[in-house]
Motif scaffolding. Structure first.
Motif, mmCIF file in Angstrom:
data_model
loop_
_atom_site.group_PDB
_atom_site.id
_atom_site.type_symbol
_atom_site.label_atom_id
_atom_site.label_comp_id
_atom_site.label_asym_id
_atom_site.label_seq_id
_atom_site.Cartn_x
_atom_site.Cartn_y
_atom_site.Cartn_z
ATOM 1 N N GLY A 1 0.771 -1.238 0.000
ATOM 2 C CA GLY A 1 0.000 0.000 0.000
ATOM 3 C C GLY A 1 0.797 1.280 0.000
ATOM 4 O O GLY A 1 0.305 2.323 0.442
ATOM 5 N N LEU A 2 2.056 1.246 -0.465
ATOM 6 C CA LEU A 2 2.877 2.443 -0.556
ATOM 7 C C LEU A 2 3.276 2.686 -2.009
ATOM 8 O O LEU A 2 3.239 1.777 -2.828
ATOM 9 C CB LEU A 2 4.129 2.317 0.319
ATOM 10 N N LYS A 3 3.689 3.894 -2.314
ATOM 11 C CA LYS A 3 4.110 4.249 -3.664
ATOM 12 C C LYS A 3 5.525 4.826 -3.637
ATOM 13 O O LYS A 3 5.859 5.629 -2.770
ATOM 14 C CB LYS A 3 3.152 5.277 -4.282
ATOM 15 N N PHE A 4 6.333 4.422 -4.593
ATOM 16 C CA PHE A 4 7.690 4.950 -4.708
ATOM 17 C C PHE A 4 7.637 6.392 -5.211
ATOM 18 O O PHE A 4 6.914 6.709 -6.159
ATOM 19 C CB PHE A 4 8.507 4.092 -5.671
ATOM 20 N N VAL A 5 8.421 7.266 -4.572
ATOM 21 C CA VAL A 5 8.480 8.672 -4.971
ATOM 22 C C VAL A 5 9.857 9.033 -5.501
ATOM 23 O O VAL A 5 9.997 9.602 -6.576
ATOM 24 C CB VAL A 5 8.121 9.598 -3.785
ATOM 25 N N ASP A 6 10.918 8.678 -4.748
ATOM 26 C CA ASP A 6 12.252 9.092 -5.150
ATOM 27 C C ASP A 6 13.294 8.262 -4.412
ATOM 28 O O ASP A 6 13.011 7.661 -3.368
ATOM 29 C CB ASP A 6 12.457 10.582 -4.833
ATOM 30 N N SER A 7 14.506 8.238 -4.958
ATOM 31 C CA SER A 7 15.657 7.621 -4.304
ATOM 32 C C SER A 7 16.795 8.625 -4.365
ATOM 33 O O SER A 7 17.287 8.951 -5.440
ATOM 34 C CB SER A 7 16.051 6.307 -4.997
ATOM 35 N N ILE A 8 17.205 9.122 -3.204
ATOM 36 C CA ILE A 8 18.208 10.181 -3.126
ATOM 37 C C ILE A 8 19.517 9.591 -2.598
ATOM 38 O O ILE A 8 19.552 9.026 -1.503
ATOM 39 C CB ILE A 8 17.731 11.308 -2.193
ATOM 40 N N GLU A 9 20.577 9.727 -3.372
ATOM 41 C CA GLU A 9 21.876 9.232 -2.917
ATOM 42 C C GLU A 9 22.447 10.191 -1.878
ATOM 43 O O GLU A 9 22.628 11.377 -2.144
ATOM 44 C CB GLU A 9 22.829 9.093 -4.092
ATOM 45 N N TRP A 10 22.746 9.663 -0.686
ATOM 46 C CA TRP A 10 23.266 10.495 0.387
ATOM 47 C C TRP A 10 24.789 10.496 0.409
ATOM 48 O O TRP A 10 25.434 11.535 0.496
ATOM 49 C CB TRP A 10 22.709 10.028 1.724
ATOM 50 N N LYS A 11 25.382 9.309 0.325
ATOM 51 C CA LYS A 11 26.837 9.223 0.280
ATOM 52 C C LYS A 11 27.257 7.895 -0.320
ATOM 53 O O LYS A 11 26.465 6.938 -0.376
ATOM 54 C CB LYS A 11 27.446 9.390 1.669
ATOM 55 N N THR A 12 28.502 7.827 -0.770
ATOM 56 C CA THR A 12 29.054 6.595 -1.332
ATOM 57 C C THR A 12 30.369 6.261 -0.642
ATOM 58 O O THR A 12 31.059 7.142 -0.124
ATOM 59 C CB THR A 12 29.296 6.723 -2.846
ATOM 60 N N ALA A 13 30.701 4.990 -0.641
ATOM 61 C CA ALA A 13 31.963 4.539 -0.060
ATOM 62 C C ALA A 13 32.287 3.168 -0.618
ATOM 63 O O ALA A 13 31.392 2.427 -1.053
ATOM 64 C CB ALA A 13 31.876 4.490 1.460
ATOM 65 N N LYS A 14 33.562 2.816 -0.628
ATOM 66 C CA LYS A 14 33.959 1.485 -1.064
ATOM 67 C C LYS A 14 33.535 0.463 -0.019
ATOM 68 O O LYS A 14 33.661 0.694 1.181
ATOM 69 C CB LYS A 14 35.469 1.413 -1.281
ATOM 70 N N GLY A 15 33.031 -0.661 -0.512
ATOM 71 C CA GLY A 15 32.626 -1.712 0.402
ATOM 72 C C GLY A 15 33.817 -2.469 0.954
ATOM 73 O O GLY A 15 34.965 -2.252 0.540
ATOM 74 N N SER A 16 33.557 -3.360 1.897
ATOM 75 C CA SER A 16 34.631 -4.140 2.515
ATOM 76 C C SER A 16 35.179 -5.202 1.575
ATOM 77 O O SER A 16 36.264 -5.725 1.791
ATOM 78 C CB SER A 16 34.126 -4.799 3.807
ATOM 79 N N THR A 17 34.417 -5.525 0.519
ATOM 80 C CA THR A 17 34.888 -6.493 -0.476
ATOM 81 C C THR A 17 34.793 -5.871 -1.863
ATOM 82 O O THR A 17 33.775 -5.301 -2.228
ATOM 83 C CB THR A 17 34.035 -7.782 -0.447
ATOM 84 N N GLY A 18 35.865 -5.960 -2.624
ATOM 85 C CA GLY A 18 35.857 -5.422 -3.986
ATOM 86 C C GLY A 18 36.050 -3.920 -4.011
ATOM 87 O O GLY A 18 36.167 -3.254 -2.980
ATOM 88 N N ASN A 19 36.081 -3.370 -5.222
ATOM 89 C CA ASN A 19 36.314 -1.934 -5.395
ATOM 90 C C ASN A 19 35.066 -1.162 -5.785
ATOM 91 O O ASN A 19 35.142 0.028 -6.072
ATOM 92 C CB ASN A 19 37.391 -1.722 -6.473
ATOM 93 N N ARG A 20 33.942 -1.839 -5.803
ATOM 94 C CA ARG A 20 32.714 -1.172 -6.219
ATOM 95 C C ARG A 20 32.274 -0.139 -5.179
ATOM 96 O O ARG A 20 32.288 -0.382 -3.975
ATOM 97 C CB ARG A 20 31.604 -2.194 -6.413
ATOM 98 N N LEU A 21 31.901 1.036 -5.672
ATOM 99 C CA LEU A 21 31.363 2.051 -4.775
ATOM 100 C C LEU A 21 29.936 1.668 -4.370
ATOM 101 O O LEU A 21 29.094 1.391 -5.227
ATOM 102 C CB LEU A 21 31.349 3.416 -5.457
ATOM 103 N N LEU A 22 29.692 1.650 -3.085
ATOM 104 C CA LEU A 22 28.369 1.336 -2.575
ATOM 105 C C LEU A 22 27.749 2.626 -2.039
ATOM 106 O O LEU A 22 28.446 3.519 -1.568
ATOM 107 C CB LEU A 22 28.458 0.290 -1.464
ATOM 108 N N SER A 23 26.440 2.707 -2.122
ATOM 109 C CA SER A 23 25.780 3.963 -1.765
ATOM 110 C C SER A 23 24.777 3.784 -0.627
ATOM 111 O O SER A 23 24.166 2.726 -0.469
ATOM 112 C CB SER A 23 25.068 4.556 -2.980
ATOM 113 N N GLU A 24 24.654 4.852 0.146
ATOM 114 C CA GLU A 24 23.594 4.963 1.144
ATOM 115 C C GLU A 24 22.550 5.886 0.547
ATOM 116 O O GLU A 24 22.853 7.016 0.177
ATOM 117 C CB GLU A 24 24.141 5.538 2.442
#
Length: 398
Positions: A366-389
């Protein structure tokens, strides 16, 4: 057990939340959302399954304490603790016995010498006459001092024991923490004119009855940071506090607490868990679970083979929670979920925010998606991919 207050302020500004609104945080942790709302005269309600978080949130949102009275009481607590430290009541204390019998002292969480002094301070806090808010204040000061200054542990991200114990004085560490908290109260003084209430409930945020009890007239907004499936055991990271406060006296107590939480790590999976069925109704969840099971084949550790089930249980639990949240939210109300993507389970990238958005937008939730706002990014503990909050914005239709 918290997130950036600047993020909470950003959401308050972005969604135009004001004094006439009520904000619900169903995973309130240490109370960051509640404190930021209180500063601006916004009513708030927090829910958490962890009693350590409940204590922290209650103390952080109660500012009407007299500093001079606290200073006097802290001196009395330390004097009393010195008197009872060598008494039999300390040796027979359930918390001390648990630390010994569970092996936490032998493994180096803290020494027996430090543990006795900590127990003596806790017993003094319980014995001395004071008002309930003052007692909560000193309880929080003690467990904060244990984790930050006294115990021989660090977090990275899970708790681990230091190779060399800290050279800290228990009583001095407690007094230093008390002084810091009194300073925090002084900084909150300009906001004392704000009369907005902050109510905190202990329990499972998947239970619709609890959410509707917490906000019987409905919440205008939800701001929260739920757990995510990344093998982080929240009961382990607060184990010392749980033991010292008397909430954990046996493994049965730990199990009962974990069962009140959304499943986000394999040590919290139990026979009889059924929310994987709910999660696996959605193809995005089934595909991740299937891939984790494939990658776990041939591995000898037992935890990897539970990753697929854990992820399904996690998303199933979040579906149950989202449905309950929708019922507790007023029509037209907004949710802001702070969620991270991750790559910590066998190197598989899991876009948790996007999956949660899809699940929330299902008619059953019963909810609707409105937006996804990237707050910050950082490298994860595995690999070099940037992960986002990301801040996931959802809305309940009118």
């Amino acid at each position: 057990m918290g997130f950036d207050w600047k993020l909470v302020q950003f959401v308050i500004n972005e969604l135009n939340i004001g004094p006439n609104h009520l904000v619900l945080d169903p995973f309130c942790g240490a109370g960051t959302t509640l404190v930021q709302c209180k500063k601006q005269g916004i009513k708030s309600v927090g829910i958490d399954a962890n009693p350590v978080c409940i204590l922290a949130s209650k103390v952080k949102t109660f500012w009407n304490l007299e500093p001079n009275a606290l200073i006097g009481l802290s001196k009395k607590i330390l004097q009393t603790s010195e008197q009872i430290e060598k008494k039999e009541i300390v040796s027979n204390d359930i918390a001390l016995q648990y630390l010994r019998e569970s092996g936490m002292i032998d493994r180096g969480w803290l020494s027996d010498h430090k543990a006795r002094k900590v127990v003596a301070i806790r017993l003094a806090i319980e014995q001395i006459a004071m008002k309930p808010p003052q007692r909560k204040f000193f309880r929080l000061a003690l467990i904060s001092a244990i984790v930050d200054k006294i115990a021989d542990i660090k977090f990275g991200p899970e708790v681990y024991c230091l190779p060399q114990p800290k050279r800290t004085q228990v009583q001095a560490s407690f007094q230093e923490t008390v002084n810091t908290m009194i300073g925090d109260l002084a900084r909150a003084a300009p906001h004392l004119r704000q009369t907005a209430s902050s109510k905190i409930f202990e329990g499972d945020s998947r239970q619709e009855a609890l959410l509707t009890k917490a906000v019987p007239n409905g919440a205008d907004f939800v701001i929260t940071s739920p757990p995510y499936p990344a093998e982080h055991d929240y009961t382990r990271s607060t184990r010392l506090e749980l033991v010292m406060l008397g909430h954990v006296k046996s493994n049965d107590d730990i199990r009962a607490l974990k069962k009140k939480m959304v499943r986000c790590h394999t040590k919290g999976i139990y026979k009889g868990d059924t929310e994987a069925r709910t999660g696996n109704r959605y193809s995005s969840v089934r595909e991740i679970s299937k891939e984790l099971n494939r990658r776990a084949r041939g591995r000898t550790d037992g935890f990897s083979r539970l990753y697929g089930q854990m992820v399904s249980e996690y998303f199933g639990g979040m579906i149950t929670h989202l449905r309950a949240t929708s019922r507790a939210l007023k029509p037209g109300g907004y949710c802001a979920y702070v969620i991270r993507d991750q790559k910590s389970l066998l190197g598989l990238y899991i876009d948790t925010p996007s999956i949660i958005a899809k699940l929330a937008s299902s008619p059953a939730q019963g909810l609707k998606f409105v937006d996804s706002i990237e707050w910050k990014t950082a490298k994860g503990s595995t690999g070099n991919r940037l992960l986002s909050e990301r801040i996931l914005i959802l809305r309940k239709p009118k």
